[in-house]
Scaffold this active site. Structure first.
Site, short mmCIF file in Angstrom:
data_model
loop_
_atom_site.label_atom_id
_atom_site.label_comp_id
_atom_site.label_asym_id
_atom_site.label_seq_id
_atom_site.Cartn_x
_atom_site.Cartn_y
_atom_site.Cartn_z
N HIS A 273 -30.62 -19.08 59.36
CA HIS A 273 -29.97 -18.03 60.12
C HIS A 273 -29.07 -17.20 59.22
O HIS A 273 -28.81 -17.56 58.07
CB HIS A 273 -29.17 -18.63 61.29
CG HIS A 273 -28.19 -19.71 60.89
ND1 HIS A 273 -28.59 -20.98 60.50
CD2 HIS A 273 -26.83 -19.71 60.83
CE1 HIS A 273 -27.53 -21.71 60.22
NE2 HIS A 273 -26.45 -20.96 60.40
N ARG A 284 -16.01 -9.15 65.31
CA ARG A 284 -16.78 -10.31 65.76
C ARG A 284 -16.04 -11.56 65.30
O ARG A 284 -15.61 -11.66 64.14
CB ARG A 284 -18.19 -10.30 65.17
CG ARG A 284 -18.96 -11.62 65.40
CD ARG A 284 -20.36 -11.59 64.79
NE ARG A 284 -20.95 -12.91 64.73
CZ ARG A 284 -21.60 -13.51 65.73
NH1 ARG A 284 -21.75 -12.87 66.88
NH2 ARG A 284 -22.09 -14.73 65.59
#
Length: 353
Positions: A273, A284
């Site tokens: 990932h 974020r």
């Protein structure tokens, strides 16, 4: 929609890969167990709802960590550099990997968190209590998931996996990544205060998308990840597609790590990932609990995963040895290959802890 890797043709299996399964933990236990096993086999990642971690615990940890990252850069740097724990900015690991983020990396045990909190917060007692409450909650969630896996795999000892995490000597880690927003206009970089972007050599494959945290798999058993409502996480499907994981603050993302792959003799595959740099208009924030055994825990394929037709693929190793390997390599390297039975014995030797 998935982003196709170079020279990879689409096929029918691709359709199955375009999405990450969501599992409701409030359903019948046998159903949940079966769904988790299938997700670990087919995706190496899944989302969970009705996880039992209270909104209060989540909101408190989010508030404390946002408060820390809002500090002036000079104050944050007093808490770093990470060696390996503490505050870090852009530099990931010790071998040149870079990212468009800043982060906190902490040992997930109360005494260490308490000690570190002195340099992280103006109210270290409150900070350490909030972090420890969150870690305790997600550790319990991790153990519940591992017990469900043990049941689904019909392991004789239903706590054989969760016991690795519950060990008082567990080497578990808690990490918080903060990705400030930036302006993606051509040749214009407008990062938030005290956060200078890198030049274009860190762009993703030469295109306009920047990587915030590069491609990798997690070395631990399981990762429990929670993010706010800003996207960026992508997982690489078995078909080679980068699949965005839509953010949902009410859910947790569970990722299979390298050690779990070894324990299941490749029945489960650790998921690769990455996180794209944040082009949103708000930061974020993602929090990861890395479920990890003790340093001297011996890792080898579970007996149930081995048979006369399915020989063990990995040599036994301790978590200490594997951790050393993880720290000795670049972020994207496939460290688990070092411990395969067919690995070249003349390759680099991993030193002992």
């Amino acid at each position: 929609m998935g982003v196709q890797s170079p020279n990879l043709a689409r096929n029918k299996k691709t359709c199955r890969a375009l999405g990450v399964p969501t599992i409701d933990l409030s359903m019948d236990r046998s159903v949940v167990s079966e769904q988790i096993i299938r997700a670990c086999e087919e995706y190496g990642v899944f989302m969970i709802t009705n996880h039992g971690v209270s909104n209060e615990i989540i909101s408190r940890i989010e508030e404390e960590t946002f408060d820390f990252f809002a500090k002036p850069a000079v104050e944050k740097h007093y808490s770093g550099p990470p060696n390996p724990f503490g505050y870090g900015c852009k530099t990931i690991g010790f071998h040149g990997d870079m990212g468009e983020l800043e982060y906190l990396l902490l040992e997930a045990n109360p005494s260490s968190v308490s000690q570190r909190s002195m340099a992280l917060s103006n109210n270290p007692t409150r900070f350490s209590c909030v972090v420890n409450d969150y870690v305790q909650a997600v550790r319990g969630l991790t153990c519940d998931i591992l017990d469900l896996v043990a049941e689904g795999l019909c392991l004789g000892d239903k706590s054989v996996l969760s016991r690795l995490i519950n060990d008082v000597e567990s080497d578990a880690v808690f990490r918080v990544n903060h990705y400030p927003p930036f302006d993606q206009s051509p040749k214009v970089l407008n990062p938030t205060a005290d956060f200078q972007m890198r030049d274009d050599k860190f762009a993703n494959n030469g295109d306009s998308s920047r990587v915030g945290f590069g491609e990798h798999s997690d070395p631990q058993i399981l990762t429990i990840l929670r993010s706010n409502d800003v996207g960026g996480l992508q997982i690489c499907s078995h078909d080679g597609l980068w699949v965005p994981v839509p953010p949902n603050p009410t859910e947790f993302c569970v990722l299979v790590g390298d050690t779990f792959q070894a324990l299941t003799n490749d029945r489960f595959k650790s998921v690769r990932h990455r996180v794209m740099a944040n082009s949103n208009n708000k930061p974020r924030l993602s929090m990861m609990y890395f479920g990890t055994p003790s340093l001297d825990a011996m890792i080898s394929p579970l007996p149930r995963m081995v048979s006369s037709h399915n020989a063990p693929l990995y040599k036994p190793f301790t978590w200490c040895e594997f951790k050393k390997a993880a720290y000795s390599l670049r972020l994207a390297n496939r460290r688990l290959d070092l411990f395969r039975h067919n690995y070249n014995e003349n390759s680099e030797k991993i030193t002992q802890c």
